[in-house]
Each structure stands twice: as structure tokens, then as C-alpha cells.
Design a protein around this motif. Structure first.
Motif, mmCIF file in Angstrom:
data_model
loop_
_atom_site.group_PDB
_atom_site.id
_atom_site.type_symbol
_atom_site.label_atom_id
_atom_site.label_comp_id
_atom_site.label_asym_id
_atom_site.label_seq_id
_atom_site.Cartn_x
_atom_site.Cartn_y
_atom_site.Cartn_z
ATOM 1 N N VAL A 347 0.840 -1.200 0.000
ATOM 2 C CA VAL A 347 0.000 0.000 0.000
ATOM 3 C C VAL A 347 0.874 1.249 0.000
ATOM 4 N N ALA A 348 1.957 1.218 0.764
ATOM 5 C CA ALA A 348 2.878 2.359 0.797
ATOM 6 C C ALA A 348 3.470 2.621 -0.590
ATOM 7 N N ILE A 349 3.866 1.566 -1.277
ATOM 8 C CA ILE A 349 4.409 1.720 -2.645
ATOM 9 C C ILE A 349 3.339 2.282 -3.568
ATOM 10 N N GLY A 350 2.094 1.809 -3.411
ATOM 11 C CA GLY A 350 0.997 2.309 -4.240
ATOM 12 C C GLY A 350 0.727 3.780 -4.009
ATOM 13 N N GLU A 351 0.781 4.213 -2.754
ATOM 14 C CA GLU A 351 0.551 5.629 -2.454
ATOM 15 C C GLU A 351 1.674 6.500 -3.014
ATOM 16 N N GLU A 352 2.905 6.040 -2.885
ATOM 17 C CA GLU A 352 4.044 6.838 -3.366
ATOM 18 C C GLU A 352 4.070 6.932 -4.887
ATOM 19 N N SER A 353 3.670 5.858 -5.569
ATOM 20 C CA SER A 353 3.724 5.832 -7.036
ATOM 21 C C SER A 353 2.441 6.323 -7.682
ATOM 22 N N GLY A 354 1.400 6.578 -6.890
ATOM 23 C CA GLY A 354 0.123 7.014 -7.454
ATOM 24 C C GLY A 354 -0.652 5.883 -8.114
ATOM 25 N N GLN A 355 -0.330 4.635 -7.756
ATOM 26 C CA GLN A 355 -1.013 3.475 -8.346
ATOM 27 C C GLN A 355 -1.590 2.600 -7.226
ATOM 28 N N LEU A 356 -2.314 3.245 -6.330
ATOM 29 C CA LEU A 356 -2.834 2.539 -5.177
ATOM 30 C C LEU A 356 -3.819 1.443 -5.596
ATOM 31 N N ASP A 357 -4.708 1.746 -6.569
ATOM 32 C CA ASP A 357 -5.693 0.741 -6.983
ATOM 33 C C ASP A 357 -5.015 -0.487 -7.580
ATOM 34 N N ALA A 358 -3.969 -0.284 -8.379
ATOM 35 C CA ALA A 358 -3.254 -1.409 -8.996
ATOM 36 C C ALA A 358 -2.552 -2.256 -7.945
ATOM 37 N N MET A 359 -1.924 -1.607 -6.955
ATOM 38 C CA MET A 359 -1.234 -2.350 -5.903
ATOM 39 C C MET A 359 -2.214 -3.139 -5.041
ATOM 40 N N LEU A 360 -3.340 -2.530 -4.723
ATOM 41 C CA LEU A 360 -4.355 -3.239 -3.943
ATOM 42 C C LEU A 360 -4.895 -4.437 -4.714
ATOM 43 N N ALA A 361 -5.071 -4.279 -6.018
ATOM 44 C CA ALA A 361 -5.544 -5.394 -6.850
ATOM 45 C C ALA A 361 -4.528 -6.538 -6.854
#
Length: 412
Positions: A347-361
Motif C-alpha cells: 500500500v505504501a508503494i501504491g501511495e508513493e507511485s500514485g497506483q494505489l488501486d493497482a497495488m491493492l488489486a
């Protein structure tokens, strides 16, 4: 303004009075015809068909059976069908007509007809769904509303259908994993009860004629059998009543739900599977809503309930409160202390990269795969345990009954 409002109300009332009629008739060549027509009455249907050159022989109102119920599988199938037709360019009302007519469950047809009527009278699709909260939850309606506002209803329906399919498949795997041992326990109880009620008493009559002392295991089984025969109605009544009471209070008592959900997460064999499945549903739901453009704080409203576990529902409320005050989702999830560190880091990587939905998926995909593997491993592990359990219970009863016969053979 008042005139426009009155006109709209009149039109709404007229459409709501319309129902579906089934008709049969012949054309000018004598060919048999049949079909369906939405109208306000049989006379209107007959007049409309006569204008088309059709000789009407029968008109009747379509009746929807009250039997059956709308299951989650029905809603998932409807969502996929509606998404496919919307992508193909089929108008919304026509798509509802097609799905309602093709529904094998009459209750689904009735539900879709009611929703179609609401849309036809001017309600948005999300508003129409919200009038049926038993079948369309807040998450479903919020995603539909976001799709309508952004003009991407077909894409949102496709995403929603995929979400429903994955969630349904995950629930099915959990149920199948728990059904097998539960079914074996029930069968073992039924077989044991039959032996105690009908088989052991016959053996007891035979042993009484021997006039000899019986072994301790045989006396123990005969004692249990006597209790079964004397109080079978109390045993079965208490067992059945206990099961019914358990499910009754489980659905209505929040403290009991909390206790059961906590116990499920700590269970030796099933706990790990339940936890992984809950995290998979949590991350899948948040990914779907965030990708649809629903604000994070608003999305968390639906995520907790969709997780299916009260412990995670409470944790989600805490996360929502912290996020609404400016805390990042990563820190909020870490503070909740119910998510593995790997999930928090993703989730932290998703927030930093702006790809939170992709990381959660991706997290959801990974945990769904882990659930598949865990269910397969548990099935292969639990089979020999169940065989040993049945062998000890049923085999023990048989041996206890035959011990006196073996001793008698040795004496002879």
C-alpha cells in the motif's frame, strides 16, 4: 414549475400502472404468433395488436412467482449480463427487458422489472438500485452512481461484475473448505445415533441371555445406548434447538458476531484461510472503488462491511477516522494492527507511485491465490484426519459390541 412537476408525477403513475402481458394470436395468413407487451390493460394490448393486423386469441397478465429468492449468484450474473449488453451498445431499458425475460428465477425477473420501472419514471440507475438495499448494497450503488456521473457506466459495470465474480468465487472456496468436515461430522453423528438406537439394544438382548460379565467397553456403549433410547427426543431437540438458536443470535447479536469472528481468525486450521480471504476481499473492494474514482474516505465506508469479518470492520472504521484527519492510508493500516507488514508495504508503494488501486488489486490476487493453495493443502491434510476420526468412532462401537462374542468363542 408546478405544472411540470404535476405532469412528471402523472407520467410516473401511468408507467407504474403498466404491467407485462403475454399474448397469442394469428396473422392474416393464419400463422400462430405469440409475444409480450408492456401496457396498462388487456384491452389496450388487444387494440394495439389489431392495429398491427393480428387477430388476438388470448391476452393474460404475466405473473411472477413469489417462490424462491434472489441470491448473490443471481446478482453477479445479472451484473455481468448488463455490463456485456451496455458495452455492445444495447439501450439500458432494453437490456433490463432482455435480462428480466431470460432470468430462470422468477424472483430475479420481478426485481429487474421493478428496477426498470424506476429508471423509466426518471430515477437514475443508482437511485433505482438503492430502493432494493437487500439485493444491492451501498458499495454496488456507489459504484453505479460514480459510473453514471463520469459517463463510464459500461466500464464500471464491467469492473463491478469482475469484482462480484471474484468475491463469489472466494466465498465458494471457503464454504467448500468448511463443508466437507462439517458434513462428515453430521454423517458420523447420524450413523452413531442409528447404532445406539437400533443396533446396540439388539446386542444387549443377546448378551443378557449369556448370563456372563461383560467387558467395560461394552458396558460403556450399552449405557450410552440406554440413555439415547430413553432420552432421544431431548438429545435431538437440544441439538437442533442449539443450532437454530446459534444462527438466530449470530445474525442478530453484535457481541456474538464479534466473538465468533475473533474465534474464526484464531482457529488452528481455518483461521489462516479466513484471515487471507478477509484481506483479499478488503483489498479487492478498496481497489475497485478507488479505481472508480470514489474518494478514499467515502470508499472506506463500504470496505469494512464487504470484508465479511467484524474485526476488520472495526479496524476499517479506525482507518477511516485517521485518514479523514490527514493520516496516510499506510500509517492508518499499520496502526490498525490487523494487516501483515507485506500488505502495508505494498500500500505504501501504491501511495508513493500514485497506483494505489493497482497495488491493492495485486495484493488481492496474491491472497486469493494463497487461499486456493491453502484450501487444496487443507483438503489433502484433513482427509486422513477424518478417516481416522470415523475409524475411531464407528470402529470403536463395533469392537465394543463384538468383544463379548470374541470372549465367548475363546471359552468354547
Amino acid at each position: 414549475m408546478a405544472t411540470a412537476t404535476t405532469s412528471r408525477a402523472t407520467r410516473r403513475a401511468a408507467i407504474q400502472r403498466e404491467t407485462m402481458f403475454l399474448w397469442e394470436g394469428k396473422d392474416k395468413t393464419g400463422k400462430q404468433l405469440r409475444g409480450e407487451m408492456r401496457s396498462t390493460g388487456e384491452n389496450v394490448v388487444s387494440a394495439s395488436l389489431r392495429r398491427q393486423g393480428i387477430i388476438v386469441t388470448k391476452v393474460r397478465k404475466q405473473k411472477f412467482s413469489r417462490g424462491g429468492r434472489v441470491s448473490e449468484k443471481d446478482i453477479t450474473l445479472f451484473t455481468r449480463q448488463l455490463a456485456t449488453m451496455m458495452k455492445a451498445g444495447v439501450p439500458l431499458l432494453q437490456a433490463f427487458d432482455i435480462t428480466a425475460k431470460g432470468a430462470s428465477n422468477p424472483a430475479v425477473g420481478k426485481l429487474l422489472t421493478d428496477v426498470r420501472t424506476e429508471v423509466e419514471t426518471g430515477s437514475s440507475l443508482a437511485q433505482a438500485f438503492r430502493k432494493h438495499p437487500v439485493h444491492f448494497d451501498a458499495l454496488y450503488c456507489n459504484l453505479i452512481g460514480a459510473g453514471e456521473q463520469a459517463g463510464i457506466l459500461d466500464a464500471l459495470l464491467d469492473r463491478l461484475a469482475t469484482y462480484k465474480e471474484k468475491t463469489l468465487a472466494l466465498k465458494s472456496k471457503i464454504k467448500s473448505a468448511m463443508f466437507y468436515p462439517a458434513a462428515v461430522v453430521v454423517v458420523a453423528f447420524v450413523v452413531t445415533a442409528v447404532i445406539m438406537l437400533f443396533v446396540v439394544p439388539e446386542f444387549k438382548k443377546v448378551f443378557t441371555s449369556f448370563g456372563a460379565d461383560l467387558p467395560a467397553p461394552t458396558l460403556f456403549v450399552i449405557g450410552i445406548s440406554d440413555a439415547f433410547v430413553a432420552h432421544w427426543y431431548i438429545i435431538f431437540g437440544a441439538l437442533g434447538g442449539g443450532i437454530i438458536a446459534f444462527f438466530y443470535f449470530w445474525k442478530r447479536s453484535v457481541p456474538m458476531q464479534v466473538v465468533i469472528d475473533r474465534m474464526l481468525l484464531r482457529a488452528p486450521i481455518f483461521g489462516d484461510i479466513v484471515r487471507k480471504a478477509t484481506i483479499a476481499r478488503w483489498t479487492r473492494t478498496l481497489s475497485t472503488m478507488f479505481a472508480a474514482g470514489v474518494p478514499l474516505v467515502e470508499a472506506l465506508d463500504s470496505v469494512g462491511g464487504a470484508s465479511g469479518n467484524y474485526v476488520y470492520k472495526v479496524a476499517t472504521k479506525q482507518i477511516q477516522t485517521e485518514v479523514s484527519t490527514g493520516t496516510s492510508l499506510t500509517i492508518s493500516m499499520q496502526n490498525a494492527q490487523v494487516f501483515p507488514m507485506m500488505v502495508v508495504q505494498m500500500v505504501a508503494i501504491g501511495e508513493e507511485s500514485g497506483q494505489l488501486d493497482a497495488m491493492l488489486a495485486k495484493v488481492a490476487d496474491m491472497y486469493e491465490q494463497e487461499v486456493d493453495d491453502a484450501v487444496a493443502s487443507m483438503s489433502s491434510l484433513i482427509e486422513p484426519i477424518i478417516m481416522v476420526f470415523l475409524g475411531v468412532v464407528i470402529g470403536g462401537l463395533v469392537v465394543a459390541m463384538y468383544l463379548p462374542i470374541f470372549k465367548l468363542g475363546q471359552v468354547v
